[in-house]
Scaffold this active site. Sequence first.
Site, PDB file in Angstrom:
ATOM      1  N   ASN B  68      22.831  24.185  40.956  1.00 15.11           N
ATOM      2  CA  ASN B  68      22.084  22.965  41.241  1.00 15.11           C
ATOM      3  C   ASN B  68      22.692  21.805  40.479  1.00 15.11           C
ATOM      4  O   ASN B  68      23.227  21.979  39.386  1.00 15.11           O
ATOM      5  CB  ASN B  68      20.597  23.111  40.903  1.00 15.11           C
ATOM      6  CG  ASN B  68      20.289  22.722  39.471  1.00 15.11           C
ATOM      7  OD1 ASN B  68      20.204  21.539  39.143  1.00 15.11           O
ATOM      8  ND2 ASN B  68      20.165  23.709  38.604  1.00 15.11           N
ATOM      9  N   ASN B  98       9.032  19.036  29.138  1.00 15.21           N
ATOM     10  CA  ASN B  98      10.475  18.920  28.950  1.00 15.21           C
ATOM     11  C   ASN B  98      10.854  17.438  28.979  1.00 15.21           C
ATOM     12  O   ASN B  98      10.458  16.701  29.880  1.00 15.21           O
ATOM     13  CB  ASN B  98      11.200  19.686  30.051  1.00 15.21           C
ATOM     14  CG  ASN B  98      12.707  19.690  29.865  1.00 15.21           C
ATOM     15  OD1 ASN B  98      13.371  18.689  30.095  1.00 15.21           O
ATOM     16  ND2 ASN B  98      13.244  20.830  29.448  1.00 15.21           N
ATOM     17  N   ASN B 126      15.526  18.484  26.231  1.00 13.23           N
ATOM     18  CA  ASN B 126      16.641  18.912  27.076  1.00 13.23           C
ATOM     19  C   ASN B 126      17.931  18.248  26.610  1.00 13.23           C
ATOM     20  O   ASN B 126      18.194  17.095  26.912  1.00 13.23           O
ATOM     21  CB  ASN B 126      16.342  18.544  28.534  1.00 13.23           C
ATOM     22  CG  ASN B 126      17.444  18.986  29.471  1.00 13.23           C
ATOM     23  OD1 ASN B 126      18.490  19.475  29.029  1.00 13.23           O
ATOM     24  ND2 ASN B 126      17.221  18.815  30.751  1.00 13.23           N
ATOM     25  N   CYS B 129      21.342  19.694  30.036  1.00 19.07           N
ATOM     26  CA  CYS B 129      21.524  19.572  31.474  1.00 19.07           C
ATOM     27  C   CYS B 129      22.984  19.236  31.742  1.00 19.07           C
ATOM     28  O   CYS B 129      23.488  18.236  31.241  1.00 19.07           O
ATOM     29  CB  CYS B 129      20.637  18.480  32.066  1.00 19.07           C
ATOM     30  SG  CYS B 129      21.031  18.209  33.813  1.00 19.07           S
ATOM     31  N   ASN B 191      20.103  27.199  29.209  1.00 16.79           N
ATOM     32  CA  ASN B 191      20.112  26.314  30.358  1.00 16.79           C
ATOM     33  C   ASN B 191      21.171  26.871  31.318  1.00 16.79           C
ATOM     34  O   ASN B 191      21.767  27.916  31.068  1.00 16.79           O
ATOM     35  CB  ASN B 191      20.430  24.878  29.910  1.00 16.79           C
ATOM     36  CG  ASN B 191      19.892  23.838  30.902  1.00 16.79           C
ATOM     37  OD1 ASN B 191      19.983  24.029  32.118  1.00 16.79           O
ATOM     38  ND2 ASN B 191      19.364  22.749  30.402  1.00 16.79           N
ATOM     39  N   THR B 192      21.443  26.168  32.398  1.00 18.24           N
ATOM     40  CA  THR B 192      22.374  26.697  33.395  1.00 18.24           C
ATOM     41  C   THR B 192      23.821  26.651  32.892  1.00 18.24           C
ATOM     42  O   THR B 192      24.166  25.877  32.002  1.00 18.24           O
ATOM     43  CB  THR B 192      22.277  25.888  34.685  1.00 18.24           C
ATOM     44  OG1 THR B 192      22.459  24.513  34.371  1.00 18.24           O
ATOM     45  CG2 THR B 192      20.937  26.092  35.355  1.00 18.24           C
TER      46      THR B 192
END
Lengths: 257, 302
Positions: B68, B98, B126, B129, B191-192
Amino acid sequence: MKRKEEARVLSQREIAPQIFDMWIATDLAREAEPGQFIAVYPRDKSTLLPRPISVCEADRERGALRIVYRVAGQGTREFSGLRENDRIAVMGVLGNGYPLEKLRGKRVFLMGGGIGIPPLLELARRLEGEKRIIVGYRDGNLFLREDLAAHGTVYVATEDGSEGTRGNVLDAVAANRLEADVICACGPMPMLRAVKAYAAEKGMEAYISLEERMACGVGACLGCVVKTKETDRHSHVNNARICTDGPVFEAKEVEIG
Amino acid sequence: MNTQVTLAGVTLKNPVMTASGTFGSGMEYSEFVDLNKLGAVVTKGVANVPWPGNPTPRVAEVYGGMLNAIGLQNPGIDVFLERDIPFLGQYDTKVIVNVCGRTVEDYVEVVERLGEERTAAMLEINVSCPNVKEGAIAFGQKADALYHITAEVKKHAKQPIIMKLSPNVTDIGEMARAAEAAGADALSLINTITGMKIDIHRRQFVLANRTGGMSGPAIKPIAVRMVYQAAQATKLPIIGMGGIASADDAIEFLLAGASAVSVGAMNFVDPCITEKVVKGIEEYMERYQVEDIRDLIGAVHE
């Protein structure tokens, strides 16, 4: 109320090369409106995400839903192998659908291109009054034409000129000197851009159904957005969610280039 | 049987939460899941002002997962406080907000706005990201930058702060220690993972952003390893996540050292999954006669 459930396959057949026509038994059929879609889940866990597929026909009494889809990759290839009595996980019913109340009493063009044609069938079934159904195909494989013809006059355009008007749906409108007050369209983006421009030129209302790569299908992930002219009520930026605020938008409200 | 866990003084009825960005503010999934059954709802990242996010396509499927590049689209803190917080306040679950930003000042502004908000039990910061050019991951890939933003946020935060760490680093232990030294109350990871997909037929990037963050079951072993390493490196409570698709996966994270877990991409595959994970954890505890879930945390044998 949206829900995920296991549906049972009632029948499936290939109605044109790589185009499959499947009926499934599901209570979602009782709530489905024209222009809405369902999320269909592959079983193979390497392909995780649901595939958004439009409602082609909803038989409320029988609790049966018809989807007509093109095999575009691994997920839809898996679906195409399903047979009667197989199970398939679906979630729905998703999206807003065409605004039937705004179409009442008006002359309506139902315009579909390629794999955008299927949702027009349920719309044609549910829409009373004067309607012209204009469908564009790549070639002479005129899937769903007979089904549509039961609900209105059908005009065909083909890219290769093998049937009807050579060209696209707007060429068929011109060739047949058709007129209407409002357009409902579903098809590839170049067609929808042309429909938007045509509607603007003629001062017509147009409702177009958009698609985009989706993940959640319920409006949470913000994956499938479209640029909007005005600030969107939910997002507070110029982006609307195709899965929940759409897939049907008034053409003048979306920036599709 | 006790399923309660306590993170930085905040007690959750069970360790199952939702991963930020996969669950909106809970509204969309409340049709499928009884939010009262969840340990916590972690909301989509919110900034001081509305963010439009990235162009589409924003999502792509990959083998066993997805990419994403939403780009942190969010309606901004004003709308969040007016609409989302009152909605979540109706439920008997903890709310973890968040927070994202482009600059330290952005983060601090949001944290201060949330300061008097009793519904927000904790703040997740965060700094990981991978899909925005300014802020976010720029703070999360160097230990000194992470230390700096953690310390600044901590100065202004009224609630306990969770630093959400990126897996896109060489030494996760070093990052965990930097956050701990700067005063973080907890960590969440991973996280990703930055990825890419190319359409070979069109010879184009599938995502408009070219790169995107990978999530889903395929990343789970990486996440379990990083949670274990972070747990070894610090004393902070850890919220573990990355590819959790079942209660079994959740328990793996607890054993690796997580005190709680988040379910992310799998919400898209099964909108009811979070409740199933809660139930499955209880079944595991019954089966293995675990009286207290806290006995599972970090209980992998050396």
